[in-house]
Design a protein around this motif. Structure first.
Motif, PDB file in Angstrom:
ATOM      1  N   ALA A 362       0.821  -1.213   0.000  1.00 37.56           N
ATOM      2  CA  ALA A 362       0.000   0.000   0.000  1.00 37.56           C
ATOM      3  C   ALA A 362       0.855   1.264   0.000  1.00 37.56           C
ATOM      4  CB  ALA A 362      -0.933  -0.010   1.211  1.00 37.56           C
ATOM      5  N   ALA A 363       1.937   1.272   0.777  1.00 41.73           N
ATOM      6  CA  ALA A 363       2.768   2.477   0.838  1.00 41.73           C
ATOM      7  C   ALA A 363       3.355   2.806  -0.526  1.00 41.73           C
ATOM      8  CB  ALA A 363       3.885   2.282   1.864  1.00 41.73           C
ATOM      9  N   ALA A 364       3.766   1.778  -1.270  1.00 41.31           N
ATOM     10  CA  ALA A 364       4.336   2.016  -2.594  1.00 41.31           C
ATOM     11  C   ALA A 364       3.277   2.495  -3.575  1.00 41.31           C
ATOM     12  CB  ALA A 364       5.001   0.740  -3.106  1.00 41.31           C
ATOM     13  N   VAL A 365       2.077   1.910  -3.518  1.00 33.29           N
ATOM     14  CA  VAL A 365       1.011   2.323  -4.437  1.00 33.29           C
ATOM     15  C   VAL A 365       0.575   3.750  -4.122  1.00 33.29           C
ATOM     16  CG1 VAL A 365      -1.325   1.836  -5.250  1.00 33.29           C
ATOM     17  CG2 VAL A 365       0.243  -0.050  -4.780  1.00 33.29           C
ATOM     18  N   ARG A 366       0.526   4.111  -2.821  1.00 35.16           N
ATOM     19  CA  ARG A 366       0.183   5.496  -2.477  1.00 35.16           C
ATOM     20  C   ARG A 366       1.204   6.459  -3.060  1.00 35.16           C
ATOM     21  NH1 ARG A 366      -1.113   3.348   2.753  1.00 35.16           N
ATOM     22  NH2 ARG A 366       0.914   4.034   3.547  1.00 35.16           N
ATOM     23  N   GLY A 367       2.473   6.059  -3.053  1.00 41.57           N
ATOM     24  CA  GLY A 367       3.502   6.919  -3.608  1.00 41.57           C
ATOM     25  C   GLY A 367       3.403   7.088  -5.108  1.00 41.57           C
ATOM     26  N   VAL A 368       2.749   6.146  -5.781  1.00 41.37           N
ATOM     27  CA  VAL A 368       2.608   6.201  -7.234  1.00 41.37           C
ATOM     28  C   VAL A 368       1.412   7.048  -7.645  1.00 41.37           C
ATOM     29  CG1 VAL A 368       2.103   4.777  -9.262  1.00 41.37           C
ATOM     30  CG2 VAL A 368       3.793   4.018  -7.595  1.00 41.37           C
ATOM     31  N   ALA A 369       0.392   7.108  -6.804  1.00 39.78           N
ATOM     32  CA  ALA A 369      -0.856   7.781  -7.164  1.00 39.78           C
ATOM     33  C   ALA A 369      -0.613   9.262  -7.470  1.00 39.78           C
ATOM     34  CB  ALA A 369      -1.872   7.650  -6.037  1.00 39.78           C
ATOM     35  N   PRO A 370      -1.020   9.766  -8.637  1.00 40.75           N
ATOM     36  CA  PRO A 370      -0.849  11.190  -8.969  1.00 40.75           C
ATOM     37  C   PRO A 370      -1.636  12.074  -8.003  1.00 40.75           C
ATOM     38  CG  PRO A 370      -1.365   9.898 -10.935  1.00 40.75           C
ATOM     39  CD  PRO A 370      -1.606   8.995  -9.766  1.00 40.75           C
ATOM     40  N   ALA A 371      -1.120  13.263  -7.742  1.00 38.93           N
ATOM     41  CA  ALA A 371      -1.779  14.179  -6.811  1.00 38.93           C
ATOM     42  C   ALA A 371      -3.187  14.526  -7.265  1.00 38.93           C
ATOM     43  CB  ALA A 371      -0.940  15.447  -6.654  1.00 38.93           C
ATOM     44  N   SER A 372      -3.374  14.714  -8.571  1.00 42.78           N
ATOM     45  CA  SER A 372      -4.710  15.050  -9.069  1.00 42.78           C
ATOM     46  C   SER A 372      -5.686  13.910  -8.825  1.00 42.78           C
ATOM     47  CB  SER A 372      -4.636  15.372 -10.561  1.00 42.78           C
ATOM     48  OG  SER A 372      -4.103  14.266 -11.292  1.00 42.78           O
ATOM     49  N   THR A 373      -5.225  12.673  -8.978  1.00 44.76           N
ATOM     50  CA  THR A 373      -6.081  11.516  -8.726  1.00 44.76           C
ATOM     51  C   THR A 373      -6.433  11.417  -7.255  1.00 44.76           C
ATOM     52  OG1 THR A 373      -5.061  10.340 -10.585  1.00 44.76           O
ATOM     53  CG2 THR A 373      -6.253   9.014  -8.961  1.00 44.76           C
ATOM     54  N   ARG A 374      -5.466  11.703  -6.379  1.00 41.14           N
ATOM     55  CA  ARG A 374      -5.742  11.676  -4.941  1.00 41.14           C
ATOM     56  C   ARG A 374      -6.850  12.650  -4.579  1.00 41.14           C
ATOM     57  NH1 ARG A 374      -0.987  10.749  -1.200  1.00 41.14           N
ATOM     58  NH2 ARG A 374       0.522   9.489  -2.322  1.00 41.14           N
ATOM     59  N   ARG A 375      -6.745  13.881  -5.086  1.00 40.51           N
ATOM     60  CA  ARG A 375      -7.742  14.902  -4.744  1.00 40.51           C
ATOM     61  C   ARG A 375      -9.104  14.526  -5.308  1.00 40.51           C
ATOM     62  NH1 ARG A 375      -3.281  18.293  -5.947  1.00 40.51           N
ATOM     63  NH2 ARG A 375      -4.048  18.549  -8.087  1.00 40.51           N
ATOM     64  N   GLU A 376      -9.144  14.066  -6.541  1.00 39.82           N
ATOM     65  CA  GLU A 376     -10.418  13.721  -7.153  1.00 39.82           C
ATOM     66  C   GLU A 376     -11.089  12.561  -6.417  1.00 39.82           C
ATOM     67  OE1 GLU A 376     -12.191  12.177 -11.467  1.00 39.82           O
ATOM     68  OE2 GLU A 376     -10.067  12.747 -11.265  1.00 39.82           O
ATOM     69  N   LEU A 377     -10.299  11.528  -6.068  1.00 42.41           N
ATOM     70  CA  LEU A 377     -10.870  10.386  -5.354  1.00 42.41           C
ATOM     71  C   LEU A 377     -11.332  10.791  -3.958  1.00 42.41           C
ATOM     72  CD1 LEU A 377      -8.432   7.488  -6.353  1.00 42.41           C
ATOM     73  CD2 LEU A 377     -10.829   7.723  -7.013  1.00 42.41           C
ATOM     74  N   TYR A 378     -10.585  11.678  -3.282  1.00 45.44           N
ATOM     75  CA  TYR A 378     -11.001  12.088  -1.948  1.00 45.44           C
ATOM     76  C   TYR A 378     -12.304  12.870  -2.002  1.00 45.44           C
ATOM     77  CZ  TYR A 378     -10.673  13.512   2.906  1.00 45.44           C
ATOM     78  OH  TYR A 378     -10.935  13.690   4.255  1.00 45.44           O
ATOM     79  N   GLY A 379     -12.473  13.685  -3.046  1.00 47.24           N
ATOM     80  CA  GLY A 379     -13.742  14.390  -3.195  1.00 47.24           C
ATOM     81  C   GLY A 379     -14.907  13.422  -3.351  1.00 47.24           C
ATOM     82  N   ARG A 380     -14.732  12.412  -4.191  1.00 42.63           N
ATOM     83  CA  ARG A 380     -15.784  11.400  -4.350  1.00 42.63           C
ATOM     84  C   ARG A 380     -16.021  10.657  -3.032  1.00 42.63           C
ATOM     85  NH1 ARG A 380     -13.606   8.019  -9.480  1.00 42.63           N
ATOM     86  NH2 ARG A 380     -12.829   9.745 -10.764  1.00 42.63           N
ATOM     87  N   PHE A 381     -14.926  10.333  -2.346  1.00 43.04           N
ATOM     88  CA  PHE A 381     -14.989   9.566  -1.104  1.00 43.04           C
ATOM     89  C   PHE A 381     -15.843  10.292  -0.061  1.00 43.04           C
ATOM     90  CE2 PHE A 381     -12.909   8.518   3.033  1.00 43.04           C
ATOM     91  CZ  PHE A 381     -13.124   7.149   3.058  1.00 43.04           C
ATOM     92  N   THR A 382     -15.565  11.567   0.159  1.00 40.92           N
ATOM     93  CA  THR A 382     -16.319  12.314   1.165  1.00 40.92           C
ATOM     94  C   THR A 382     -17.778  12.492   0.762  1.00 40.92           C
ATOM     95  OG1 THR A 382     -15.531  14.374   0.137  1.00 40.92           O
ATOM     96  CG2 THR A 382     -14.296  13.529   2.026  1.00 40.92           C
ATOM     97  N   GLN A 383     -18.055  12.633  -0.526  1.00 39.40           N
ATOM     98  CA  GLN A 383     -19.432  12.780  -0.983  1.00 39.40           C
ATOM     99  C   GLN A 383     -20.217  11.492  -0.770  1.00 39.40           C
ATOM    100  OE1 GLN A 383     -21.040  15.591  -2.039  1.00 39.40           O
ATOM    101  NE2 GLN A 383     -22.809  14.262  -1.811  1.00 39.40           N
ATOM    102  N   ILE A 384     -19.592  10.360  -1.062  1.00 40.86           N
ATOM    103  CA  ILE A 384     -20.267   9.068  -0.860  1.00 40.86           C
ATOM    104  C   ILE A 384     -20.574   8.866   0.615  1.00 40.86           C
ATOM    105  CG2 ILE A 384     -19.964   6.575  -1.017  1.00 40.86           C
ATOM    106  CD1 ILE A 384     -18.232   7.106  -3.523  1.00 40.86           C
TER     107      ILE A 384
END
Length: 983
Positions: A362-384
Motif C-alpha cells: 500500500a505504501a508504494a502504491v500510495r507513492g505512485v498515485a498522482p496528486a490530481s487523482t488523490r484529490r479527485e478520489l477524496y472528493g468522491r470519497f467524502t461525498q459518498i
C-alpha cells in the motif's frame, strides 16, 4: 547516504533460491512423456522470468532450451515475430506468409538437433495469434516441449489455452516466498549471516515477492536500516515499506490498466480495505473480476477488516464523520460471535472487503498515485460518505489521506489516529498525529502515545522525560495509569534499577493528590512497590503481595467487556494484572518454584493469545519475559511454541527485540542439546544485543555462547566470549536488574577452568554459589552447583539435593534424584536416570548422568581389578554414553582397561601448565610450592595418563578429551554440560 538503486543494479537471485518445490514439479512434468509442458502462472514480480532462467541453468545437462519472448515480439507488431529463434538463418516470414510454411520452417530448424527441445516462453499471454498457433501445433505434434510463463488475469491465446484443458500442459503456480525461503535469498544477496528478525520483516513488507524483496532490501541497506557488524547483518531501525525503485516498477504495472482500474487500486491503497459497494461507487463497477484475476486486488468474503483497529467504531452503525472519535480506549473488543455477526451483516449489506494483493504494498502504491487523482478520489470519497456514512472504513487510512491532502482534523480525531496507528505499528503516522495536539486536556494523552512510539523504536531513554511531564500535569485517570505502566516498562528496558522506580512511585503519589482516589489507584501504588522490592533483590518478600494483586486484577468470568469498561476496567487496569503476574512468575522462578512459575507464565501467555493485542508495547516485553521463564524452568516445548507465535504475530517488534528472540532461541537450542545450532544463534544474538538490549541479556548471552563453544572445543570463541564478558562486566551499570549477572559470571568461570586451572574455577564458583544463596536465588544457585559438579567438585551435592527437594516440576525431580544417586555412589541408579532424562526431553542432563555413571563404574573396576560383571557393566555404560552423546560435542565414551585414572585438582593445574610449556621451577613459583612437589605431581600424572614425556602430556592436554577419559584431565570438555535453570 547512497543514491537509490536502479533496476539494473539489483542483484540476481541465487539459482533456484526459494523455488525448490516449483523446480521439482517442473522437472517431473518435463520427464513425463504424457505431458508436453507446463503453464507457469504468478503475479507480477513473483519471478517467472528468473525462474525460467534458473530452470534452463539447472537442467541444461538433461534438456536443450530455446528462449522465446511474447512481450518483446509484441513490440514489433508483426505476425510470427516471437518465432525468430525457431527459424534459424531463414528470412523472417512476411505478414501474408501462410501459417503452414512457417510451421515447416520451424520443423526444419528443429530437425537439425537430435533431442527434443524445451521452449521457454516468457509473457506467453502477449504472443500474437499467429505465433501462438504455431507453438500450439509444435507442442501437440511432440516436436517440442514448452514452459509457458504468463500473468494471471491475462488470457492466453485460445489454442494454447486448449492445451491446458486437454491435459497436455499442466498449470504450475509460483507462490510467494515463505519466510525461510526469504531468509535464504537475503543471506545469499548479503553474503553472510543475517538476523532472522530482519528477514521476517522483509518478508512481511515485500509480501514474499522477489521483485519487491530485492528492491526493499536494497533500500534498507541504502538507508542503513540493515548494517553489517562483525560479518553479520543486523537491523538498526524500521525497514522501509517502499522505495523509488519499487514505485517505478509498480507504476509500470499500473500503466497497463484502464483508468477506472487504476482508480480502484489507488482508492484501496489510499483508504485501506473497502467494501465492494463503496469501491464500486468510487471507481465504477465491472472491472473488479479482472483486477482480482490479475492479483492486484483480493476479495475477503469471510473475515472482518483485519486492518481496522479492533476497538474502532466500524461496526456500530453510528453515523461517522471525518472528525469522529475512534479512541480505542472508549470501547473494548467485541466477543468472537459478535464479530462474526457484524461481519455477516456487513457482507450482506455492503459486499466483501477488497484489499490490495500482496504484490502491491500500500505504501508504494500510495507513492505512485498522482496528486490530481488523490484529490479527485477524496472528493468522491467524502461525498459518498455524506450519503452513506455506514460505509466509512475503519483504520487510520482515511485520516492519513486527509492529512496528506492538508485538510483540518480535530484534535480528538488526531489523538484517536495516533492511538490506532501506534497499535498498528504505523509509527510515522502516530508521531505525525500526536505532535500537533496542543490542547491542555489532550496533550498528556498525546505525550503517552509519543512514549509508546519511543518504546516501539527502542528509545526507552527518551521516554523518561515525557512520562515525568505527563505525571506532573495530567488529571485523567486512564492517562495516568498508562503513564505509570509505561514508566515501569521504561525502567525494565533501561535497567535503571530500584531508585528510578522509586522516583516513578513518588511521581505517581503526587499525581494522585490531584484527583479523587479509587481502589484501583492504590493497586498501582502497590504494584510499583513490589516491583521495586524485586529490583532490590527481595524476590521472596514480594511474592505474597503480588499474589494478592494477581487475584484482585483477575477479570470476572464471562464478564461483558463493555460492562468492564463502565466499571473502570480499562486497558491499563487489565495490563496491571498482566504485569503483576509476570513479576510473580519471575519471583517464583528465582526462589526455586519452577512449577508455579511455569503455570503462571503459561496462563498469562494463553490469556494474551485468546485476547490478542499485537500493538500493545507493554505486552511485547511481558511476553518475552514470560517465555524466558518457561525456558529457565525447563518447559521447553511450551517456550518453543510461544517463540514461534511471537515472531508470527508481532513482526514489527523484531526490530527492537530481534536480539532478545535470537538469544531465547539459542538458549532453547542449548537446553535441547542442539549445541552447534545454539552456538550459531547465540553468537548472532550477541552482536544484535550490542545494538538493542532491552532486557539486559548481553552478559548472559556471552556466558551461554562461551559454554556452547567449550562443548564444541571452539577455543578461539571461548577466549573471545570470555574477553568480551570481562569487558562488559567492567562497564555495566552494576544493577541487580542485569539478567542473571552472577550466573553469567559462573559460566565464564567454568569454561576458564582449562586455562586458569580447576582450583581457581572451583573457588570462584563456590563464592558465587554462596552469594546466590544469600540472595535466595535458588534456581541460579542450582545452576552454579551443576557447574561445580561438571568440574568434578562433589562437595556441593548435599546443597544441590536440598535445593531441588521441593516438588517443582519434572526437571527438578530429575536433578534431585541425580544428586542423591551421586551421593549414594549408585552407578546403576545414575544410568537409569540418564535414560529417564533422555526420555523426558532433557538431553544434556541425560548425557551428564551417563558420563558420571560411567565414571563410577570405571572407578569400581580399577579398585576391584575388573572382576567378572564389572567389565560388562562398564561396557554397557560406555555404550550409553555414546548413545546419549550430542552431535558435535567433544566428549567420548570411556575406554576399556586402559582408562586413565582421575587427576586431583592440583594435578590438573600442573598438567595444564606443563601443556602451556612452563618449566617445573616456573610452575612451582606460580603455585607457591616446591619444585620437588611439582615433579612429584608430574610423575603421578604420567602414571595416571599413561604418558612418558612432557611432549606426550602436552599432546594429550591440547588434543582434547578424545584422547583422555573425560573426568581425568579436562572435565569441562569431557563431561557433557548440565544446562539447568539458566541453560
Amino acid at each position: 547516504m547512497a543514491a537509490p538503486p536502479t533496476l539494473a543494479a539489483l542483484p540476481a537471485l541465487p539459482a533456484l533460491a526459494g523455488r525448490e518445490r516449483a523446480t521439482a514439479a517442473v522437472t517431473a512434468i518435463l520427464s513425463n512423456a504424457a505431458i508436453r509442458g507446463a503453464l507457469i502462472v504468478g503475479a507480477p514480480g513473483i519471478g517467472k522470468t528468473a525462474f525460467l532462467g534458473h530452470i534452463a541453468q539447472a537442467l541444461k545437462a538433461d534438456f536443450r532450451f530455446i528462449r522465446l519472448s511474447g512481450s518483446a515480439a509484441s513490440l514489433l507488431d508483426a505476425p510470427f515475430a516471437a518465432l525468430g529463434p525457431l527459424l534459424g538463418g531463414e528470412v523472417p516470414p512476411a505478414p501474408d506468409t501462410p501459417q503452414v510454411e512457417v510451421l515447416r520452417a520451424t520443423l526444419r530448424f528443429l530437425s537439425t538437433h537430435a533431442e527434443t527441445p524445451v521452449l521457454l516462453v516468457d509473457d506467453a499471454h502477449e504472443l500474437d495469434p499467429d505465433s501462438a498457433g504455431i507453438l500450439a501445433q509444435l507442442i501437440v505434434s511432440g516436436a517440442v516441449q514448452a514452459l509457458l510463463a504468463a500473468r494471471p488475469g491475462n488470457p492466453l491465446d485460445s489454442e494454447l489455452a486448449a492445451l491446458r484443458q486437454d491435459g497436455l500442459v499442466e498449470q504450475c503456480e509460483l507462490a510467494p516466498l515463505t519466510v525461510p525461503e526469504v531468509h535464504d535469498v537475503v543471506r545469499h544477496v548479503l553474503g553472510g549471516p543475517v538476523l532472522p528478525a530482519a528477514t521476517r520483516l522483509l518478508a512481511r513488507n515485500s509480501g514474499g515477492h522477489p521483485r519487491n524483496l530485492l528492491a526493499l532490501l536494497a533500500e534498507s541497506r541504502r538507508l542503513n536500516r540493515l548494517v553489517e557488524h562483525n560479518g553479520k547483518w543486523l537491523p538498526t531501525g524500521r525497514f522501509p515499506e517502499t522505495s523509488e525503485l519499487l514505485q517505478d516498477m509498480l507504476r509500470e504495472d499500473l500503466q497497463r490498466l484502464a483508468p477506472a482500474e487504476q482508480d480502484a487500486v489507488y482508492a484501496v491503497a489510499l483508504a485501506g480495505p473497502l467494501r465492494l459497494r463503496l469501491l464500486s461507487r468510487l471507481a465504477g463497477g465491472g472491472h473488479f473480476e479482472r483486477l482480482q484475476a490479475g492479483r492486484l486486488l483480493e476479495f475477503d468474503f469471510e473475515e472482518t477488516d483485519q486492518d481496522e483497529d479492533p476497538d474502532s467504531d466500524q461496526n456500530r452503525n453510528a453515523r461517522p464523520d471525518p472528525n469522529r472519535n475512534t479512541d480505542p480506549d472508549q470501547t473494548r473488543k467485541a466477543r468472537p460471535d459478535q464479530n462474526r455477526a457484524a461481519a455477516a451483516e456487513a457482507l450482506s449489506h455492503s459486499g466483501p472487503l477488497i484489499r490490495l494483493g500482496p504484490a502491491y504494498p500500500a505504501a508504494a502504491v500510495r507513492g505512485v498515485a498522482p496528486a490530481s487523482t488523490r484529490r479527485e478520489l477524496y472528493g468522491r470519497f467524502t461525498q459518498i460518505l455524506a450519503d452513506e456514512p455506514e460505509l466509512m472504513p475503519g483504520g487510520v487510512e482515511p485520516a492519513r489521506w486527509a492529512l496528506d491532502a492538508q485538510l483540518p482534523l480535530s484534535e480528538k480525531t488526531l489523538l484517536a489516529t495516533a492511538q490506532q496507528a501506534n497499535r498498528r505499528h504505523d509509527l510515522a503516522l502516530a508521531l505525525r498525529a500526536a505532535t500537533v495536539i496542543e490542547s491542555p486536556r489532550l496533550a498528556p494523552a498525546a505525550e503517552v502515545e509519543i512514549v509508546r512510539i519511543y518504546l516501539h523504536q527502542g528509545y526507552a531513554g527518551r521516554a523518561l522525560a515525557r512520562l515525568s511531564k505527563v505525571l506532573a500535569t495530567s488529571t485523567d485517570p486512564a492517562v495516568l495509569r498508562d503513564a505509570v505502566l509505561l514508566g515501569q516498562e521504561v525502567v525494565v528496558r533501561t535497567g535503571a534499577g530500584a531508585e528510578q522506580l522509586s522516583q516513578l512511585l513518588r511521581n505517581w503519589d503526587i499525581a494522585l493528590t490531584r484527583r479523587i482516589l479509587k481502589p484501583e489507584d492504590r493497586r498501582f501504588d502497590r504494584l510499583l512497590h513490589h516491583h521495586a522490592m524485586q529490583l532490590e533483590g527481595r524476590f521472596a518478600e514480594s511474592i505474597p503481595g503480588l499474589w494478592r494483586l494477581a487475584v484482585e486484577t483477575e477479570p470476572e468470568p464471562d464478564a461483558d467487556p463493555a460492562q468492564q469498561h463502565r466499571n473502570g476496567q480499562d486497558r491499563a487496569i487489565a495490563d496491571e494484572g498482566l504485569v503483576a503476574k509476570t513479576l510473580l512468575a519471575e519471583a517464583a522462578l528465582v526462589t526455586g518454584d519452577r512449577q508455579t512459575s511455569t503455570d503462571i507464565a503459561t496462563a498469562v501467555l494463553r490469556h494474551m493469545e485468546r485476547e490478542p493485542d499485537a500493538g500493545n508495547v507493554l505486552q511485547e516485553g511481558l511476553t518475552l519475559r514470560l517465555i524466558r521463564c518457561l525456558i529457565q524452568a525447563g518447559h521447553l516445548a511450551g517456550a518453543a511454541a510461544q517463540l514461534e507465535r511471537y515472531e508470527t504475530d508481532r513482526p514489527e517488534s523484531l526490530v527492537v527485540f530481534g536480539g532478545t528472540i535470537e538469544f531465547l532461541h539459542g538458549w532453547l537450542e542449548l537446553r535441547q542439546g542442539r549445541v552447534r545450532a545454539s552456538l550459531d544463534r547465540l553468537l548472532l544474538a550477541v552482536d544484535a544485543l550490542r545494538m538493542h538490549d532491552p532486557h539486559q541479556l548481553l552478559g548472559y548471552a556471552l556466558g551461554l555462547a562461551a559454554d556452547a563453544a567449550a562443548m564444541l572445543n571452539e577455543r578461539d570463541i571461548v577466549a573471545s566470549c570470555t574477553s568480551d564478558f570481562n569487558e562488559h562486566l567492567a562497564h555495566q551499570r552494576g544493577s541487580i536488574h542485569e539478567t542473571m549477572p552472577l550466573t553469567a559470571q559462573a559460566r565464564i568461570a567454568a569454561v576458564g577452568a582449562t586455562t586458569q586451572g580447576v582450583t581457581a574455577a572451583v573457588q570462584e564458583l563456590t563464592g558465587l554459589a554462596v552469594r546466590l544463596a544469600q540472595l535466595c536465588r535458588v534456581t541460579e544457585e542450582t545452576e552454579v552447583h551443576l557447574l561445580l559438579l561438571r568440574l568434578g567438585e562433589l562437595g556441593g551435592l548435599p546443597r544441590l539435593r536440598d535445593l531441588t527437594a521441593a516438588p517443582a516440576g519434572r526437571e527438578n525431580g530429575l536433578l534431585h534424584a541425580f544428586a542423591q544417586a551421586l551421593l549414594d555412589k549408585d552407578a546403576d541408579r545414575i544410568l537409569i536416570l540418564a535414560r529417564d532424562a533422555a526420555d523426558a526431553g532433557y538431553p544434556l542432563i541425560a548425557a551428564d548422568a551417563a558420563a558420571h555413571g560411567a565414571r563410577f563404574l570405571a572407578g569400581e573396576g580399577q579398585r576391584d581389578g575388573q572382576r567378572n560383571g564389572k567389565r560388562a557393566r562398564r561396557r554397557e555404560a560406555a555404550r550409553l554414553v555414546q548413545q546419549l552423546q550430542l552431535p558435535g560435542m567433544v566428549a567420548s565414551p570411556l575406554g576399556e582397561s586402559c582408562a586413565p585414572r582421575e587427576l586431583t585438582f592440583r594435578e590438573r593445574d600442573v598438567a595444564t601448565l606443563v601443556a602451556q610449556g612452563m618449566r617445573s621451577r616456573d610452575i612451582a613459583a606460580r603455585l607457591g610450592v616446591s619444585v620437588r612437589t611439582v615433579e612429584g605431581h608430574i610423575y603421578r600424572i604420567y602414571d595416571k595418563l599413561h604418558v612418558r614425556t612432557r611432549g606426550e602430556l602436552a599432546a594429550v592436554v591440547l588434543s582434547g578429551p578424545q584422547q583422555v577419559e573425560p573426568a581425568a584431565l579436562a572435565p569441562r570438555d569431557a563431561v557433557p554440560a548440565m544446562q539447568v535453570g539458566g541453560g
